[in-house]
Design an enzyme around this catalytic site. Structure first.
Site, mmCIF file in Angstrom:
data_model
loop_
_atom_site.group_PDB
_atom_site.id
_atom_site.type_symbol
_atom_site.label_atom_id
_atom_site.label_comp_id
_atom_site.label_asym_id
_atom_site.label_seq_id
_atom_site.Cartn_x
_atom_site.Cartn_y
_atom_site.Cartn_z
ATOM 1 N N ALA A 66 11.922 -36.917 -33.880
ATOM 2 C CA ALA A 66 12.101 -37.835 -32.761
ATOM 3 C C ALA A 66 13.501 -37.652 -32.181
ATOM 4 O O ALA A 66 14.368 -37.032 -32.799
ATOM 5 C CB ALA A 66 11.891 -39.272 -33.227
ATOM 6 N N GLY A 112 8.795 -37.140 -36.823
ATOM 7 C CA GLY A 112 7.730 -37.456 -35.878
ATOM 8 C C GLY A 112 6.864 -36.268 -35.525
ATOM 9 O O GLY A 112 5.691 -36.426 -35.163
ATOM 10 N N GLU A 115 4.400 -36.049 -38.288
ATOM 11 C CA GLU A 115 3.501 -37.192 -38.118
ATOM 12 C C GLU A 115 2.511 -36.947 -36.981
ATOM 13 O O GLU A 115 1.343 -37.331 -37.065
ATOM 14 C CB GLU A 115 4.315 -38.461 -37.877
ATOM 15 C CG GLU A 115 5.044 -38.930 -39.137
ATOM 16 C CD GLU A 115 6.015 -40.060 -38.888
ATOM 17 O OE1 GLU A 115 5.901 -41.098 -39.562
ATOM 18 O OE2 GLU A 115 6.900 -39.907 -38.021
ATOM 19 N N GLU A 135 13.423 -38.556 -42.834
ATOM 20 C CA GLU A 135 13.941 -39.840 -42.365
ATOM 21 C C GLU A 135 14.906 -40.520 -43.330
ATOM 22 O O GLU A 135 15.844 -41.207 -42.896
ATOM 23 C CB GLU A 135 12.773 -40.790 -42.050
ATOM 24 C CG GLU A 135 12.034 -40.477 -40.750
ATOM 25 C CD GLU A 135 10.942 -39.445 -40.925
ATOM 26 O OE1 GLU A 135 10.164 -39.227 -39.987
ATOM 27 O OE2 GLU A 135 10.871 -38.810 -42.018
#
Length: 261
Positions: A66, A112, A115, A135
């Site tokens: 992200a 992300g 994901e 993360e």
């Protein structure tokens, strides 16, 4: 519709969405998530599109996470809203799409990005791909479904290790874990993925949509997946694709599915 962060091309019954932010290694930011949602929603309604492929631009990254600059000063409420909105708009949306979405992982799939790949219905990786959920190195946990989908795909113990160590794994290890279905050379990745997509596209779109619903039901709390399968199985009998498929079988010819009810 014109997009700033993604590219869309169509071949036969396949749509290819390329996340096109190469300078930031295709990192997911709010506008990109919104554009992906808009594109996927539109493609879901296009009857001629049977399969969607997601990939990243360039040779380095699928999606390298992200855009951290967007949320580095968020408080608890803003962080929770970020995760909830992202899951609703994109990650859960992809998982529940009634058309197959295949992630063609052409490089780094981190945070992300991984994901996003895990939300897709299955994954194919190039030999240079690296995957991980880093993360915890930022004082965070995965917020776009990573703590849920990773254990479902590779098992609780391996998921715990990947998330807690924040280490990246290679494409070959991802294959042994069951995180990806195939590993191929980067130069062959899109053609290989398209070949599988074409096989899917030749089958009944209505049946495939119901298969997706039935498989997903097994992972939803309070839902009996067997009952959902029975319901979707029965509904197939009312479709034109069922009539065409069984008639073609009896007549010993190739079925020509229209994907209509």
């Amino acid at each position: 519709m014109n997009y700033e962060n993604i590219l869309i091309e169509k071949e036969n019954k396949i749509a290819i969405i390329t996340i096109n932010r190469p300078k930031s290694l295709n990192a997911l930011n709010k506008p990109t998530i919104e554009e992906l949602h808009s594109a996927l929603k539109a493609l879901e309604l296009e009857k001629e599109v049977r399969v969607i492929i997601l990939t990243g631009s360039g040779e380095k990254a699928f999606v390298a996470g992200a855009d951290i600059k967007e949320f580095s000063d968020f408080n608890m409420s803003e962080g929770s809203q970020l995760a909830a909105k992202g899951q609703e708009l994109l990650f859960d949306f992809i998982q529940n799409l009634n058309k197959p979405v295949i992630a063609a992982i052409n490089g780094f799939a981190l945070g992300g990005g991984l994901e996003l790949a895990m939300a897709s219905h299955f994954r194919i990786a190039s030999t240079n791909a690296k995957m991980g959920l880093p993360e915890v190195t930022l004082g965070l946990i995965p917020g776009y479904g990573g703590t849920q989908r990773l254990p479902q795909l590779i098992g609780k113990g391996r998921a715990m290790e990947m998330i807690m160590t924040a280490e990246m794994i290679t494409a070959d290890k991802a294959l042994t874990y069951g995180l990806v279905n195939h590993v191929v050379d980067q130069t062959e990745l899109l053609d290989f993925t398209k070949n599988i997509a074409n096989k899917i596209a030749n089958n009944s779109a209505t049946a495939i949509g119901r298969a997706i619903k039935s498989i997903n039901a097994n992972y939803r709390d309070g839902i009996n997946g067997f009952h959902e399968e029975i319901k979707n199985f029965g509904e197939c009998f009312e479709t034109e694709d069922f009539t065409e498929g069984t008639t073609a079988f009896i007549e010993k010819r190739k079925a020509e599915f229209k994907g209509t009810m």
